[in-house]
Design a protein around this motif. Structure first.
Motif, PDB file in Angstrom:
ATOM      1  N   UNK A 165       0.852  -1.190   0.000  1.00  0.00           N
ATOM      2  CA  UNK A 165       0.000   0.000   0.000  1.00  0.00           C
ATOM      3  C   UNK A 165       0.883   1.233   0.000  1.00  0.00           C
ATOM      4  N   UNK A 166       0.516   2.206  -0.828  1.00  0.00           N
ATOM      5  CA  UNK A 166       1.228   3.487  -0.868  1.00  0.00           C
ATOM      6  C   UNK A 166       0.514   4.544  -0.023  1.00  0.00           C
ATOM      7  N   UNK A 167      -0.339   4.102   0.894  1.00  0.00           N
ATOM      8  CA  UNK A 167      -0.973   5.014   1.830  1.00  0.00           C
ATOM      9  C   UNK A 167      -2.255   5.618   1.314  1.00  0.00           C
ATOM     10  N   UNK A 168      -2.743   6.612   2.052  1.00  0.00           N
ATOM     11  CA  UNK A 168      -4.027   7.223   1.722  1.00  0.00           C
ATOM     12  C   UNK A 168      -3.895   8.403   0.769  1.00  0.00           C
ATOM     13  N   UNK A 169      -2.751   9.069   0.750  1.00  0.00           N
ATOM     14  CA  UNK A 169      -2.567  10.249  -0.094  1.00  0.00           C
ATOM     15  C   UNK A 169      -2.017   9.871  -1.468  1.00  0.00           C
ATOM     16  N   UNK A 170      -0.944   9.089  -1.478  1.00  0.00           N
ATOM     17  CA  UNK A 170      -0.433   8.559  -2.746  1.00  0.00           C
ATOM     18  C   UNK A 170      -1.369   7.459  -3.234  1.00  0.00           C
ATOM     19  N   UNK A 171      -1.583   7.385  -4.508  1.00  0.00           N
ATOM     20  CA  UNK A 171      -2.500   6.394  -5.076  1.00  0.00           C
ATOM     21  C   UNK A 171      -1.743   5.434  -5.972  1.00  0.00           C
ATOM     22  N   UNK A 172      -1.931   4.143  -5.737  1.00  0.00           N
ATOM     23  CA  UNK A 172      -1.289   3.145  -6.579  1.00  0.00           C
ATOM     24  C   UNK A 172      -1.683   3.280  -8.039  1.00  0.00           C
ATOM     25  N   UNK A 183      -3.280  -2.733  -2.232  1.00  0.00           N
ATOM     26  CA  UNK A 183      -4.280  -1.660  -2.161  1.00  0.00           C
ATOM     27  C   UNK A 183      -4.113  -0.818  -3.426  1.00  0.00           C
ATOM     28  N   UNK A 184      -5.011  -1.051  -4.362  1.00  0.00           N
ATOM     29  CA  UNK A 184      -4.947  -0.407  -5.681  1.00  0.00           C
ATOM     30  C   UNK A 184      -6.308   0.222  -5.933  1.00  0.00           C
TER      31      UNK A 184
END
Length: 521
Positions: free
Chosen positions: A293-300, A325-326
């Motif tokens: 997961x790249x977190x909530x702000x960065x989007x995969x 998480x994509x």
């Protein structure tokens, strides 16, 4: 009789808790979940302790009890109306540019959105009272005016831990020789060149912050809180408590004033039952699971195609299964060992014993959750404090970081294997978890105790450091050093004059040899 006594004690405890119930206002301006979750964790802990909580922010707690009220400001959400930023674009921005964006756009913009919102104006014009006001400490100083407006103690929480913004409020020192800037990938053991760069960046940050950013915050404060008892400068020196999203076992020791308290992990709750599809996927993973997961702000989904395909190809070569998480409903060329979902219960996944590795952007929230459960990290830091967090992981031996620009199939695969095939990295992560859990109170219990302490002692001024009342000259002893230099200069000058006069006197006095010769003649 024993049962009656227990019942009596229970009734007394409930009555005491009800009588002690305080009214607490929380101002959570950040749109990003990684910041909001810290504030919400604090407010949830206070609500669970029986206090009446009001939260102003972008999100809503769906299972909130009756004593937890949310004033939702939908305008704070980034992707409202399709305005979601692609934060991958910030990866190559110079540090000073990122600070400039924070100080001139992001921070003031969020604060103005909160202060000018009709729901907030209704709250300010109401006859409500609060026993404490809790505000996020993240380029949001104008919002501290809520505490002055409601004549309540000011408590702030810092999502970055001991930042300059938080330390200045309570007079905590932060020596540049030891404390790396938030945007630098340094640790508390810096080389000469690193200390030089660190000192230059800290001083540039502080100069802009004090001379350009804070005056703008003061204007905003005066505009929205014209009738408060405290001026902006007084408000900045009137902070009762700072709650830090940090713990020494996860980073390194910092010098703290008595009213700075570590509550790292406040957002972490007890693991819940996983959704059926995720649970089945994990159960069927013979060789374990990697969570990505790249977190909530960065989007995969915002990965460039070549970077996304590099991950896909690398994952297809793994014997382990991957939870990704994509944020799209489908992933082109998705391997059979990969399950993608737009949202995943991260804490619950990381708690599962079959999860062997967390691939992350290196945000403090996710890193804390991974270490809480003893999971090693593979970081792809992009901006902000992510490089700093991964530098700590590298130094601590519980993770490694990889460079975004170098991402390709082979690099990703070799990096994953470097972590998974090295037992010492997992052992270090589990050791950190043991240290993290070894404390007298949980983050929630610690938070409740100190907030209640501040309320009981009406702001707890006994915790305050005299440093906040000192000017820059006084705090850094520039006047004392100036006097020492002046005294030394006067002393040197005086000694010099004495020596010169003595030399002149000796030069003018008659020589003994000449005097005898004259007498004989």
């Amino acid at each position: 009789m024993h049962g009656r006594q227990l019942l009596g004690f229970a009734v007394l405890f409930v009555c005491w808790q009800s009588a002690y119930s305080a009214r607490i206002l929380g101002i959570l301006p950040s749109a990003g979940w990684s910041h909001y979750a810290i504030g919400e964790g604090i407010m949830k802990a206070l609500a669970h302790a029986g206090h009446n909580v009001t939260v102003v922010g972008a999100h809503h707690w769906k299972q909130a009890p009756p004593n937890y009220r949310t004033i939702v400001l939908e305008e704070l959400v980034f992707d409202k109306g399709g305005s979601e930023p692609d934060l991958f674009e910030y990866r190559n921005d110079p540090y000073l540019k990122v600070l400039y964006l924070l100080y001139t756009h992001i921070g003031p913009g969020l604060s103005e959105t909160v202060l000018s919102h009709p729901k907030v104006n209704d709250l300010l014009q109401s006859d409500e009272t609060f026993d404490a006001v809790i505000v996020e400490c993240f380029v949001s100083e104008a919002l501290y005016g809520f505490a002055s407006h409601f004549k309540a103690p000011l408590i702030v929480f810092s999502p970055f831990g001991a930042s300059m913004w938080a330390n200045d409020l309570v007079g905590t020192p932060y020596p540049y020789s030891q404390i790396p800037h938030t945007f630098l990938s340094y640790t508390d053991r810096m080389s000469f060149m690193e200390r030089t760069i660190n000192t230059l960046l800290w001083n540039a940050d502080r100069f802009y912050y004090q001379n350009f950013y804070l005056p703008r915050q003061e204007e905003m404060y005066n505009k929205h809180f014209p009738n408060t008892a405290l001026s902006f400068q007084q408000m900045m020196k009137n902070t009762s408590l700072v709650l830090l999203n940090q713990h020494f076992s996860l980073s390194f020791p910092h010098p703290y004033a008595p009213n700075m308290i570590e509550i790292g992990g406040i957002q972490i709750g007890e693991p819940k039952v996983l959704p059926d599809d995720i649970q089945r996927f994990i159960n069927n993973s013979e060789h374990g699971v990697i969570y990505f997961s790249m977190g909530s702000m960065l989007k995969g989904r915002n990965f460039p195609a070549e970077k996304r395909n590099a991950f896909i190809k690398a994952f297809s070569k793994l014997k382990e299964n991957v939870l990704w998480k994509y944020e799209n409903t489908s992933l082109p060329n998705k391997p059979r060992n990969v399950l993608v979902k737009q949202w995943m219960p991260q804490n619950d996944i990381l708690a599962h014993p079959k999860v062997k590795l967390f691939i992350t952007h290196g945000g403090l929230l996710g890193s804390t959750e991974a270490l809480y459960h003893g999971k090693p990290l593979l970081g792809v830091p992009i901006y902000g404090d992510q490089r700093l967090n991964m530098a700590r992981a590298r130094k601590g031996g519980y993770g490694i970081d990889i460079e975004y620009e170098r991402l390709d199939e082979d690099y990703i695969y070799r990096s994953i294997r470097a972590v998974l095939d090295n037992d010492s990295i997992t052992e270090k992560a589990q050791m950190i978890a043991n240290r993290f859990h070894d404390k007298p109170m949980s983050p929630a219990q610690t938070t409740v105790f100190w907030v209640e302490y501040v309320i009981r002692h009406r702001g707890a001024p006994q915790l305050g450091s005299a440093a906040v009342q000192l000017s820059f000259v006084e705090y850094n002893l520039l006047d004392v050093y100036g006097l020492m230099v002046l005294t030394a200069a006067i002393a040197v000058k005086g000694i010099s004059l004495v020596v010169k006069r003595m030399a002149l006197f000796i030069g003018r006095s008659p020589k003994c040899g000449n005097s005898g010769k004259n007498k004989s003649d």
